[in-house]
Scaffold this motif. Structure first.
Motif, PDB file in Angstrom:
ATOM      1  N   ARG A 238       0.834  -1.203   0.000  1.00 25.73           N
ATOM      2  CA  ARG A 238       0.000   0.000   0.000  1.00 25.73           C
ATOM      3  C   ARG A 238       0.873   1.260   0.000  1.00 25.73           C
ATOM      4  NH1 ARG A 238      -4.201  -0.275   4.488  1.00 25.73           N
ATOM      5  NH2 ARG A 238      -5.351  -1.554   3.006  1.00 25.73           N
ATOM      6  N   ALA A 239       1.972   1.217   0.732  1.00 24.78           N
ATOM      7  CA  ALA A 239       2.886   2.363   0.758  1.00 24.78           C
ATOM      8  C   ALA A 239       3.472   2.621  -0.625  1.00 24.78           C
ATOM      9  CB  ALA A 239       4.005   2.115   1.769  1.00 24.78           C
ATOM     10  N   SER A 240       3.840   1.548  -1.315  1.00 27.99           N
ATOM     11  CA  SER A 240       4.396   1.684  -2.660  1.00 27.99           C
ATOM     12  C   SER A 240       3.370   2.291  -3.615  1.00 27.99           C
ATOM     13  CB  SER A 240       4.858   0.318  -3.172  1.00 27.99           C
ATOM     14  OG  SER A 240       5.313   0.399  -4.499  1.00 27.99           O
ATOM     15  N   LYS A 241       2.141   1.811  -3.530  1.00 31.18           N
ATOM     16  CA  LYS A 241       1.092   2.341  -4.404  1.00 31.18           C
ATOM     17  C   LYS A 241       0.811   3.814  -4.103  1.00 31.18           C
ATOM     18  CE  LYS A 241      -1.187  -2.146  -5.049  1.00 31.18           C
ATOM     19  NZ  LYS A 241      -2.372  -2.970  -4.704  1.00 31.18           N
ATOM     20  N   ALA A 242       0.820   4.170  -2.822  1.00 26.11           N
ATOM     21  CA  ALA A 242       0.592   5.569  -2.455  1.00 26.11           C
ATOM     22  C   ALA A 242       1.717   6.451  -2.984  1.00 26.11           C
ATOM     23  CB  ALA A 242       0.487   5.703  -0.934  1.00 26.11           C
ATOM     24  N   ALA A 243       2.947   5.962  -2.902  1.00 26.74           N
ATOM     25  CA  ALA A 243       4.084   6.722  -3.431  1.00 26.74           C
ATOM     26  C   ALA A 243       3.957   6.901  -4.939  1.00 26.74           C
ATOM     27  CB  ALA A 243       5.390   6.016  -3.085  1.00 26.74           C
ATOM     28  N   ASP A 244       3.522   5.847  -5.641  1.00 27.63           N
ATOM     29  CA  ASP A 244       3.313   5.952  -7.094  1.00 27.63           C
ATOM     30  C   ASP A 244       2.248   7.007  -7.410  1.00 27.63           C
ATOM     31  OD1 ASP A 244       5.189   4.029  -7.616  1.00 27.63           O
ATOM     32  OD2 ASP A 244       3.749   2.398  -7.907  1.00 27.63           O
ATOM     33  N   ALA A 245       1.154   6.974  -6.646  1.00 27.31           N
ATOM     34  CA  ALA A 245       0.074   7.936  -6.882  1.00 27.31           C
ATOM     35  C   ALA A 245       0.536   9.366  -6.602  1.00 27.31           C
ATOM     36  CB  ALA A 245      -1.131   7.590  -6.014  1.00 27.31           C
ATOM     37  N   LEU A 246       1.355   9.533  -5.566  1.00 32.45           N
ATOM     38  CA  LEU A 246       1.873  10.859  -5.240  1.00 32.45           C
ATOM     39  C   LEU A 246       2.774  11.369  -6.360  1.00 32.45           C
ATOM     40  CD1 LEU A 246       2.292  13.244  -3.367  1.00 32.45           C
ATOM     41  CD2 LEU A 246       4.004  11.903  -2.107  1.00 32.45           C
ATOM     42  N   ARG A 247       3.567  10.489  -6.952  1.00 33.39           N
ATOM     43  CA  ARG A 247       4.447  10.898  -8.046  1.00 33.39           C
ATOM     44  C   ARG A 247       3.647  11.282  -9.289  1.00 33.39           C
ATOM     45  NH1 ARG A 247       9.481   7.016  -8.931  1.00 33.39           N
ATOM     46  NH2 ARG A 247       9.978   8.665 -10.423  1.00 33.39           N
ATOM     47  N   GLU A 248       2.487  10.682  -9.459  1.00 30.14           N
ATOM     48  CA  GLU A 248       1.644  11.083 -10.585  1.00 30.14           C
ATOM     49  C   GLU A 248       1.158  12.522 -10.413  1.00 30.14           C
ATOM     50  OE1 GLU A 248      -1.503   8.370 -11.286  1.00 30.14           O
ATOM     51  OE2 GLU A 248      -0.190   6.640 -11.603  1.00 30.14           O
ATOM     52  N   LEU A 249       0.850  12.898  -9.157  1.00 27.73           N
ATOM     53  CA  LEU A 249       0.410  14.271  -8.890  1.00 27.73           C
ATOM     54  C   LEU A 249       1.582  15.241  -8.843  1.00 27.73           C
ATOM     55  CD1 LEU A 249      -2.332  13.850  -6.125  1.00 27.73           C
ATOM     56  CD2 LEU A 249      -2.657  14.245  -8.568  1.00 27.73           C
ATOM     57  N   GLU A 250       2.681  14.782  -8.260  1.00 28.48           N
ATOM     58  CA  GLU A 250       3.866  15.628  -8.112  1.00 28.48           C
ATOM     59  C   GLU A 250       5.088  14.858  -8.615  1.00 28.48           C
ATOM     60  OE1 GLU A 250       4.185  16.847  -4.044  1.00 28.48           O
ATOM     61  OE2 GLU A 250       2.388  18.101  -4.122  1.00 28.48           O
ATOM     62  N   PRO A 251       5.350  14.907  -9.911  1.00 23.05           N
ATOM     63  CA  PRO A 251       6.420  14.086 -10.501  1.00 23.05           C
ATOM     64  C   PRO A 251       7.802  14.319  -9.896  1.00 23.05           C
ATOM     65  CG  PRO A 251       4.999  14.982 -12.215  1.00 23.05           C
ATOM     66  CD  PRO A 251       4.596  15.647 -10.939  1.00 23.05           C
ATOM     67  N   ARG A 252       8.030  15.473  -9.280  1.00 24.61           N
ATOM     68  CA  ARG A 252       9.351  15.766  -8.717  1.00 24.61           C
ATOM     69  C   ARG A 252       9.370  15.633  -7.195  1.00 24.61           C
ATOM     70  NH1 ARG A 252      12.494  18.031 -12.598  1.00 24.61           N
ATOM     71  NH2 ARG A 252      13.985  18.790 -11.072  1.00 24.61           N
ATOM     72  N   SER A 253       8.418  14.911  -6.656  1.00 25.27           N
ATOM     73  CA  SER A 253       8.331  14.768  -5.200  1.00 25.27           C
ATOM     74  C   SER A 253       9.449  13.874  -4.667  1.00 25.27           C
ATOM     75  CB  SER A 253       6.972  14.178  -4.805  1.00 25.27           C
ATOM     76  OG  SER A 253       6.961  13.836  -3.437  1.00 25.27           O
ATOM     77  N   LEU A 254      10.314  14.439  -3.841  1.00 24.13           N
ATOM     78  CA  LEU A 254      11.384  13.662  -3.212  1.00 24.13           C
ATOM     79  C   LEU A 254      10.821  12.728  -2.147  1.00 24.13           C
ATOM     80  CD1 LEU A 254      14.107  16.442  -2.795  1.00 24.13           C
ATOM     81  CD2 LEU A 254      13.774  14.853  -4.698  1.00 24.13           C
ATOM     82  N   GLU A 255       9.756  13.169  -1.490  1.00 26.14           N
ATOM     83  CA  GLU A 255       9.147  12.335  -0.463  1.00 26.14           C
ATOM     84  C   GLU A 255       8.536  11.076  -1.070  1.00 26.14           C
ATOM     85  OE1 GLU A 255       6.199  12.818   3.414  1.00 26.14           O
ATOM     86  OE2 GLU A 255       6.630  14.537   2.122  1.00 26.14           O
ATOM     87  N   ALA A 256       7.945  11.211  -2.257  1.00 24.36           N
ATOM     88  CA  ALA A 256       7.395  10.036  -2.936  1.00 24.36           C
ATOM     89  C   ALA A 256       8.505   9.048  -3.263  1.00 24.36           C
ATOM     90  CB  ALA A 256       6.669  10.459  -4.213  1.00 24.36           C
ATOM     91  N   LEU A 257       9.632   9.541  -3.733  1.00 27.13           N
ATOM     92  CA  LEU A 257      10.773   8.664  -4.019  1.00 27.13           C
ATOM     93  C   LEU A 257      11.254   7.982  -2.746  1.00 27.13           C
ATOM     94  CD1 LEU A 257      12.783  10.984  -6.432  1.00 27.13           C
ATOM     95  CD2 LEU A 257      11.764   8.782  -7.037  1.00 27.13           C
ATOM     96  N   TYR A 258      11.302   8.717  -1.653  1.00 25.12           N
ATOM     97  CA  TYR A 258      11.754   8.146  -0.382  1.00 25.12           C
ATOM     98  C   TYR A 258      10.874   6.974   0.045  1.00 25.12           C
ATOM     99  CZ  TYR A 258      12.576   7.742   4.637  1.00 25.12           C
ATOM    100  OH  TYR A 258      12.849   7.251   5.892  1.00 25.12           O
ATOM    101  N   TRP A 259       9.552   7.181   0.038  1.00 22.32           N
ATOM    102  CA  TRP A 259       8.662   6.112   0.476  1.00 22.32           C
ATOM    103  C   TRP A 259       8.665   4.946  -0.513  1.00 22.32           C
ATOM    104  CZ3 TRP A 259       8.036   5.998   5.242  1.00 22.32           C
ATOM    105  CH2 TRP A 259       7.771   7.136   6.003  1.00 22.32           C
ATOM    106  N   SER A 260       8.803   5.245  -1.797  1.00 22.22           N
ATOM    107  CA  SER A 260       8.879   4.173  -2.790  1.00 22.22           C
ATOM    108  C   SER A 260      10.114   3.310  -2.542  1.00 22.22           C
ATOM    109  CB  SER A 260       8.913   4.763  -4.200  1.00 22.22           C
ATOM    110  OG  SER A 260       9.023   3.741  -5.173  1.00 22.22           O
ATOM    111  N   ILE A 261      11.245   3.948  -2.285  1.00 22.05           N
ATOM    112  CA  ILE A 261      12.485   3.211  -2.019  1.00 22.05           C
ATOM    113  C   ILE A 261      12.330   2.358  -0.767  1.00 22.05           C
ATOM    114  CG2 ILE A 261      14.891   3.493  -1.310  1.00 22.05           C
ATOM    115  CD1 ILE A 261      14.929   6.013  -3.153  1.00 22.05           C
TER     116      ILE A 261
END
Length: 650
Positions: free
Chosen positions: A410-433
């Motif tokens: 679920r965390a990975s999917k949320a990070a993917d969705a956040l990157r769709e809204l904010e493609p340059r989000s560092l926080e999304a990359l952090y949670w995805s990693i």
């Protein structure tokens, strides 16, 4: 019998098909029967010859072409197999086997984009066979679409939960996603607290606790930042045996961020080290009642680095009658932490999935208040149940809550969705990693359970040890893999790399030369041989191997260019060396590339560029020291720095 033979789903077991229209039925039936008999006995070349004869008699029968392709596949004649599958596919596009194996062959041949639609079609034709989504997942990995690969591989696992290759490939897909995300984060957010926190975590894994603690201290005032940084500092200090400052860090974290469960784990750990088991279990029960998912996914940190006598004492307390007041699942989880023999191989209690599936309660008015109370599972479920699309802020919260409660998917999917809204989000990359790394290791652990003594399993362990810089352990695992599968490319590459990392240049060169004898274009083996020769100052000999390694993965190219630049510099080609070193500057982690550039600029009388290179070198070194990394001394540095300082003085 391998996977191709197991998938012979179109064998002509009947004598229908109207064979008598173009050839005597008895003749064609005999040829097909001979082919089936040869195939059943594992004589694939003979079966291929029989099917080749059969398609001459009935060139309009797609099933015959499909079987011919399968037999050609078995004999290793992939080009001929692809031609046969293409013929079958043209005659009948709805056949499963031609679509499947043509897709597999295209993917193996570097034509992943062409393979994907064929494999999607194969999966649609036969949705019950896990081989199609497994092959599709591999094709997506080759195409760089790791999220799509994971979805396909989950479908394969749902069809066959004990399919080891699917678990292995899922782990690789997740690690590839981690690598891709980390590369973007290092390029776009190198100075961010998110990149810093991940690097500090990697230092902890390498047992470089003092450096990690120094780095965590530099991140405490940065905003935004990942949760619980001060507690991460506390655990690094504990591993450095600085209990007093660790306790201060945990107390300060708990006062400022009462939701931080890691602070409670830290205080429980200190209580254990001080011999106060009652206080430790009291804190742990509080944390368990707050969020079981968090506890189960983070409890292992309690035992990391804990002195053996303290761990044994805790295990004794848990085995005694006075621990009977603890909830049963908490008791089992703690026993698994402090008694390795009782560990659950899956890494989580059997109750976890059931807990994560429970509906959110109404004890708090909002997901943010759930988070503030440390009830991360409830926070995630409340957000997940929203009937309206989540905003970027809520997706950030969903990623954090999901990860903290152990729901990594679920965390990975949320990070993917956040990157769709904010493609340059560092926080999304952090949670995805963070989330994908966990899923990767869980998947690979499952693979090891299913195939505990396979060559791939030993290669996997070797790769993990190599990442942790445990080179001797890595070498042992790669040798085990080669004993099971002599000549295995991944094991050979891993062992050669481990030799090189451990200073065994002769061993690395011997393996690399042997591998290149049969595969001279292998870029990674060429790189290993080139590096080994460079370390022995055989610069001219290393050059052709380094040039061949330029076909390696894009992320490896800066380092390769830097090595080529050094080879050119050592063989008197100054201008060519400068051009290569400029291409390799992105790989400069200690200032050595910029230092060599400065020397070469001085050599051709270019003081301006030499001084600029020196300034870049100083910046790299300052950043390296600021981030808590070990200082790398250059014995020739001072004279050149002095020259640069004098040249730039007014």
């Amino acid at each position: 019998m391998n996977s191709c033979a197991k998938l012979l789903l179109v064998l002509l077991a009947e004598s229908a098909f109207g064979f008598g229209q173009q050839a005597p039925a008895s003749t064609l039936e005999r040829v097909v029967a001979d082919a089936q008999a040869a195939q059943a006995g594992g004589h694939y070349s003979a079966a291929a010859a029989d099917y080749a004869e059969a398609v001459k008699m009935r060139p309009d029968t797609p099933e015959l072409w499909a079987n011919l392709g399968l037999m050609q596949q078995e004999t290793g004649d992939l080009s001929a197999a692809a031609s046969s599958f293409l013929r079958a596919n043209r005659l009948n596009p709805a056949l499963y086997v031609p679509n499947l194996f043509l897709g597999i062959d295209y993917a193996h041949g570097g034509r992943a984009k062409e393979a994907i639609p064929l494999l999607m079609k194969a999966e649609k034709i036969n949705p019950t066979d896990p081989q199609a989504p497994l092959a599709l997942g591999r094709a997506y990995i080759a195409d760089g679409n790791f999220s799509a690969a994971a979805r396909a591989l989950h479908r394969a696992i749902a069809l066959s939960p004990k399919l080891g290759p699917a678990w292995f490939t899922l782990g690789i897909a997740r690690l590839d996603q981690v690598e891709a995300d980390a590369r973007i984060l290092s390029e776009e957010g190198k100075q961010s607290s998110f990149a810093g926190a991940l690097y500090a975590e990697s230092l902890v894994k390498q047992a470089r606790y003092g450096e990690a603690a120094s780095l965590y201290k530099t991140l405490l005032d940065s905003q935004p930042q990942p949760p619980c940084l001060r507690s991460e500092l506390g655990f690094a200090l504990l591993r450095e045996h600085d209990r007093q400052n660790a306790a201060s860090a945990f107390s300060a974290e708990r006062a400022a961020h009462p939701e931080c469960g890691l602070a409670l784990l830290g205080q429980a750990r200190i209580a254990m080290e001080e011999g106060d088991a009652a206080e430790a279990t009291s804190i742990l029960q509080e944390l368990w009642n707050r969020d079981r998912g968090f506890f189960e996914s983070h409890a292992s940190i309690l035992a990391e680095g804990l002195p053996q006598d303290k761990a044994s004492a805790m295990a004794t307390v848990l085995s005694a009658e006075e621990s009977a007041h603890l909830p049963e699942d908490l008791h089992k989880t703690l026993l698994a932490v402090f008694d390795p023999l009782s560990q659950n191989p899956s890494g989580a209690s059997p109750a976890t999935e059931e807990i994560l599936a429970e509906p959110a309660s109404a004890s708090h008015p909002t997901a943010q208040s759930d988070y503030s109370a440390g009830e991360f599972r409830q926070c995630a479920l409340r957000l997940e149940s929203s009937v309206t699309p989540l905003s970027a802020d809520k997706l950030r919260l969903l990623a954090a809550c999901s990860f903290l409660t152990g729901d990594n998917e679920r965390a990975s999917k949320a990070a993917d969705a956040l990157r769709e809204l904010e493609p340059r989000s560092l926080e999304a990359l952090y949670w995805s990693i963070q989330a994908n790394e966990r899923v990767a290791f869980q998947s690979l652990a499952r693979f090891q359970e299913l195939e505990p003594d396979s060559a791939r399993s030993h290669v996997l362990l070797g790769d993990i040890y190599q990442q942790l810089e445990r080179h001797e352990d890595a070498q042992a695992e790669y040798r085990k893999a080669l004993a099971l599968a002599p000549g295995d490319p991944a094991a050979t590459l891993g062992l050669a790399s481990a030799y090189l990392s451990n200073g065994n240049d002769d061993g690395a060169m011997e393996l690399a030369r042997s591998a290149l004898a049969s595969s001279p274009g292998d870029p990674e083996m060429n790189l290993i041989l080139g590096e080994a020769l460079m370390s022995q100052r055989a610069y001219a000999e290393a050059e052709p191997y380094l040039l061949k390694s330029l076909h390696a993965k894009p992320q490896m190219l800066p380092r390769i260019h830097a090595l080529i630049g050094k080879a050119y510099a050592e063989t008197g080609r100054t201008q060519e060396a400068i051009e290569q070193l400029k291409l390799g500057a992105a790989s400069d982690e200690d200032g050595s590339v910029e230092y060599l550039l400065a020397r070469l600029y001085r050599k051709i009388g270019d003081s301006k560029d030499a001084n600029e290179a020196l300034e870049r070198m100083k910046t790299i070194k300052e950043q390296r020291e600021t981030r808590g990394m070990k200082r790398v001394e250059d014995p020739d540095l001072s004279p050149l720095e002095a020259v640069g300082t004098q040249a730039s003085a007014p």
